[in-house]
Design a protein around this motif. Structure first.
Motif, PDB file in Angstrom:
ATOM      1  N   ALA A 173       1.350  -1.155   0.151  1.00 63.43           N
ATOM      2  CA  ALA A 173      -0.416   0.348   0.118  1.00 63.43           C
ATOM      3  C   ALA A 173       0.866   0.930   0.144  1.00 63.43           C
ATOM      4  O   ALA A 173       0.657   2.118  -0.771  1.00 63.43           O
ATOM      5  CB  ALA A 173      -0.342  -0.286   1.016  1.00 63.43           C
ATOM      6  N   ARG A 174       2.220   1.134   0.100  1.00 59.96           N
ATOM      7  CA  ARG A 174       2.928   2.329   1.042  1.00 59.96           C
ATOM      8  C   ARG A 174       3.787   2.725  -0.407  1.00 59.96           C
ATOM      9  O   ARG A 174       3.728   3.970  -0.721  1.00 59.96           O
ATOM     10  CB  ARG A 174       4.057   2.457   2.350  1.00 59.96           C
ATOM     11  N   GLU A 175       3.766   1.608  -1.510  1.00 58.39           N
ATOM     12  CA  GLU A 175       4.704   1.750  -2.244  1.00 58.39           C
ATOM     13  C   GLU A 175       3.865   2.505  -3.324  1.00 58.39           C
ATOM     14  O   GLU A 175       3.571   3.358  -4.101  1.00 58.39           O
ATOM     15  CB  GLU A 175       4.877   0.509  -2.731  1.00 58.39           C
ATOM     16  N   MET A 176       2.257   2.043  -3.460  1.00 60.88           N
ATOM     17  CA  MET A 176       1.898   2.882  -3.977  1.00 60.88           C
ATOM     18  C   MET A 176       0.961   4.345  -3.762  1.00 60.88           C
ATOM     19  O   MET A 176       0.494   5.158  -4.926  1.00 60.88           O
ATOM     20  CB  MET A 176      -0.254   2.390  -4.534  1.00 60.88           C
ATOM     21  N   SER A 177       1.944   4.572  -2.515  1.00 60.48           N
ATOM     22  CA  SER A 177       1.006   5.932  -2.165  1.00 60.48           C
ATOM     23  C   SER A 177       1.867   6.488  -2.428  1.00 60.48           C
ATOM     24  O   SER A 177       2.407   8.314  -2.532  1.00 60.48           O
ATOM     25  CB  SER A 177       0.404   6.294  -0.812  1.00 60.48           C
ATOM     26  N   SER A 178       3.165   6.642  -3.063  1.00 60.86           N
ATOM     27  CA  SER A 178       4.471   7.795  -3.598  1.00 60.86           C
ATOM     28  C   SER A 178       4.819   7.292  -4.440  1.00 60.86           C
ATOM     29  O   SER A 178       4.101   6.209  -5.206  1.00 60.86           O
ATOM     30  CB  SER A 178       5.624   7.458  -2.546  1.00 60.86           C
ATOM     31  N   LEU A 179       5.372   8.291  -5.295  1.00 63.79           N
ATOM     32  CA  LEU A 179       5.876   7.920  -6.838  1.00 63.79           C
ATOM     33  C   LEU A 179       6.970   7.478  -7.015  1.00 63.79           C
ATOM     34  O   LEU A 179       6.611   6.484  -8.218  1.00 63.79           O
ATOM     35  CB  LEU A 179       6.322   9.739  -7.320  1.00 63.79           C
ATOM     36  N   ASP A 180       7.867   7.079  -6.733  1.00 69.32           N
ATOM     37  CA  ASP A 180       8.999   6.488  -6.498  1.00 69.32           C
ATOM     38  C   ASP A 180       8.132   4.090  -6.462  1.00 69.32           C
ATOM     39  O   ASP A 180       9.347   4.023  -5.715  1.00 69.32           O
ATOM     40  CB  ASP A 180      10.234   6.099  -6.102  1.00 69.32           C
TER      41      ASP A 180
END
Ligand SMILES: Nc1ncnc2c1ncn2[C@@H]1O[C@H](COP(=O)(O)OP(=O)(O)OP(=O)(O)O)[C@@H](O)[C@H]1O
Ligand SMILES: [Mg+2]
Lengths: 258, 321
Positions: free
Chosen positions: A216-223
């Motif tokens: 989920a956290r990967e999807m909330s940032s741009l990289d």
């Protein structure tokens, strides 16, 4: 097949209706995640000053974590509904009808997943009001929602499995309390992975809560690291399959005690 | 064809409790059959096996012509099952309970509506149909329970203790409902009960179950007759009943006499017919009578006779054997 689907939907409607009829529960289920988001983001506001956080807003960091934590805690307690149904003879009664037996468990798991989805939307919405954005936009919201639903479904399956085996509230509460907090803390829910002690980082790799948080956290940032998103979503799918197998097995064990 | 046929049913629960030890009986189509017995006798276990919930260890059971093990699906289609523990969803309304039950029993939607209204009406639940079941009285909830079991027009209805825990008024109301159901053609009812009077009133035939076996079965009247005939009690105007007992015994119709002060109790085959003879014999011997009562033996007596134990003081739950 269609009969099984129909039965599952009919049971699902029952769970949702009963859920919506308990106003207090409903209020808590909907406000608690917002509360967590606000509370933790205040409590740990300065945490992002530490090295390891590559963000300048803790809410931004926290929102995906709270999404998964909420799905986890909601689902973990869902087995209580099964115990209520066992106590009142609701499950045995359906077992003597033409209802597809699987629908009794599957509907509960779907119900937990749906609640997780609704809570996810509320949390992400609240975070948005607080200035945190899901940088991946629609795709981000979608993946995070799916991840939350998988975490919800998986832990609901486990909770129902345990409920069907112990068949009493007290042991279920004890077991869930024992595992609840550790699973949250041995994960990147509140804190960056790199800040955890080594052994915890290692243990977190086996923790479905952590899989959900990371994806989920990967999807909330741009990289976004798509590889990790794919890996952990895949692992969550396997987790749901395993939990379903466990719940099915437990249901079989329960039926033998009748 | 018998609606229910049970032979040599045995069941031991996983923890080693032997619940059934060769239960057998058969119920004709359209009959109301009562399984009577104390706590732990094995009534619910029998019903659960017939309703395909529990597995059997040995023996055979057929319901509506289908084998409960090999044709469980067909059995479920043919039966209504009202468990001892109810199984109503207390968080839902009466209507919602019936609808869900009808849906999983595959009643077509249009017919389900009609059937539901009909059931709510006949079970006197019309005004409460949209109230949450948690607010129902015990009697209303149990009537809903029975209504749910009938939604798909089963041919066999299992009622596991339909009136336990109800107050006398609710019990009487339930009895009326069940009597009406029993009058409906084609419906076979198997009910379990602790209440001898309930079995006596509702069931055409009863089986007394004790420790996992049927100790005796037959029509209630026949069981009572087989046991005792009638009990005639004569109260004398004064003196001792011993002399009166000798007089009565000489009549030859009496099977047994017991005296207790001024009271003489005699067992005869047909009480009403024996009374005039008893009275004139006593009069001829100059013994003055104050009153005479004739009573049919109760099922209590039957139970006591066939199990050797008093029905009310009995509790077999968890007994090791
Ligand atoms: N699910 C179960 N697991 C283990 N033992 C059981 C189970 N159900 C019943 N028993 C035991 O089996 C025996 C028969 O129980 P059953 O419920 O059939 O009796 P019953 O005649 O219905 O009694 P009651 O009048 O109390 O309802 C009892 O000793 C009971 O404790
Ligand atoms: Mg019982």
């Amino acid at each position: 097949m269609t009969a099984a689907v129909q039965d599952t939907l009919a049971m699902l409607v029952r769970h949702q209706r009963n859920f919506l009829r308990q106003p207090i529960w409903l209020v808590f289920a909907l406000t608690q995640p917002m509360f967590w988001l606000l509370l933790y983001s205040q409590l740990f506001r300065r945490i992002i000053d530490l090295p390891g956080f590559d963000t300048d807003s803790y809410v931004q960091f926290l929102a995906p974590g709270v999404v998964v934590m909420t799905a986890f805690f909601g689902a973990v307690w869902s087995g209580m509904a099964m115990i209520d149904d066992l106590d009142r003879g609701v499950v045995p009664r359906f077992l003597a009808t033409r209802a597809h037996p699987g629908s009794l468990v599957v509907s509960q798991v779907l119900h937990a997943a749906i609640i997780s989805i609704v809570q996810t939307v509320i949390i992400l919405g609240t975070a948005w009001l607080l200035g945190a954005r899901v940088e991946r936009g629609v795709a981000g919201w979608l993946v995070i929602t799916v991840v939350a639903a998988l975490v919800g479904a998986g832990f609901a399956g486990i909770s129902h499995g345990i409920a069907l085996i112990v068949r009493r509230e007290e042991p279920l509460i004890a077991i869930l309390n024992f595992f609840g907090l550790p699973l949250t803390f041995i994960s990147a829910t509140l804190i960056a992975e790199t800040l955890m002690p080594g052994w915890m980082q290692w243990a977190a790799r086996f923790n479905p809560v952590n899989w959900g948080v990371v994806a989920a956290r990967e999807m909330s940032s741009l990289d976004t690291d798509w590889g990790r998103v794919g890996l952990y979503t895949g692992l969550l799918l396997a987790f749901v399959a395993l939990a379903s197998a466990l719940a099915t097995r437990a249901f079989g064990v329960y039926r033998k005690t009748l | 064809m018998a609606a229910i046929e049970v032979e040599g049913l045995e069941k031991t629960y996983p923890k080693g409790v032997r619940a059934l030890d060769g239960v057998g009986f058969s119920v004709a189509e359209g009959e109301v059959f009562g399984l009577l017995g104390p706590n732990g006798a094995g009534k619910s276990t029998t019903v659960k096996i017939l309703a395909t919930l529990s597995t059997l260890d040995a023996g055979t059971a057929r319901v509506a012509g289908y084998d409960v093990v090999r044709e469980a699906g067909a059995v479920r289609r043919s039966i209504g099952y009202v468990p001892q523990a109810s199984g109503v969803d207390v968080h839902a309304t009466g209507r919602e309970n019936i609808l869900l039950q009808g849906r999983v029993q595959r009643v077509p939607p249009g017919e389900l509506r009609r059937r539901m209204d009909e059931l709510l009406e006949t079970f006197g639940l019309g005004d409460f149909a949209d109230r949450i079941v948690r607010t129902y009285s015990g009697g209303m909830k149990r009537r809903l329970d029975v209504a749910m079991g009938l939604v798909h027009r089963p041919v066999v209805l299992f009622l596991d203790e339909p009136t336990t825990g109800l107050d006398p008024e609710a019990r009487a109301a339930m009895w009326e409902e069940l009597e009406r159901l029993a009058g409906e053609e084609q419906l076979t009812i198997l009910l379990t009960t602790h209440y001898l009077e309930e079995a006596d009133r509702l069931a055409k035939r009863v089986a007394i179950v004790s420790r996992g076996r049927v100790v005796v079965d037959g029509p209630p009247d026949q069981l009572k007759r087989r046991l005792l005939g009638d009990a005639v009690t004569v109260e004398l105007a004064g003196g001792d009943a011993t002399a009166a007992a000798a007089v009565v015994e000489r009549l030859g119709v009496v099977e047994e006499t017991v005296t207790d002060g001024r009271h003489l109790r005699a067992r005869v085959e047909h009480g009403a017919q024996a009374v005039p003879g008893i009275l004139s014999a006593l009069e001829a011997s100059g013994i003055a009578v104050a009153s005479v009562t004739v009573a049919r033996p109760s099922l209590d007596d039957v139970y006591l006779h066939f199990t050797g134990r008093d029905f009310r003081s009995e509790d077999e739950a968890g007994s090791a054997r």
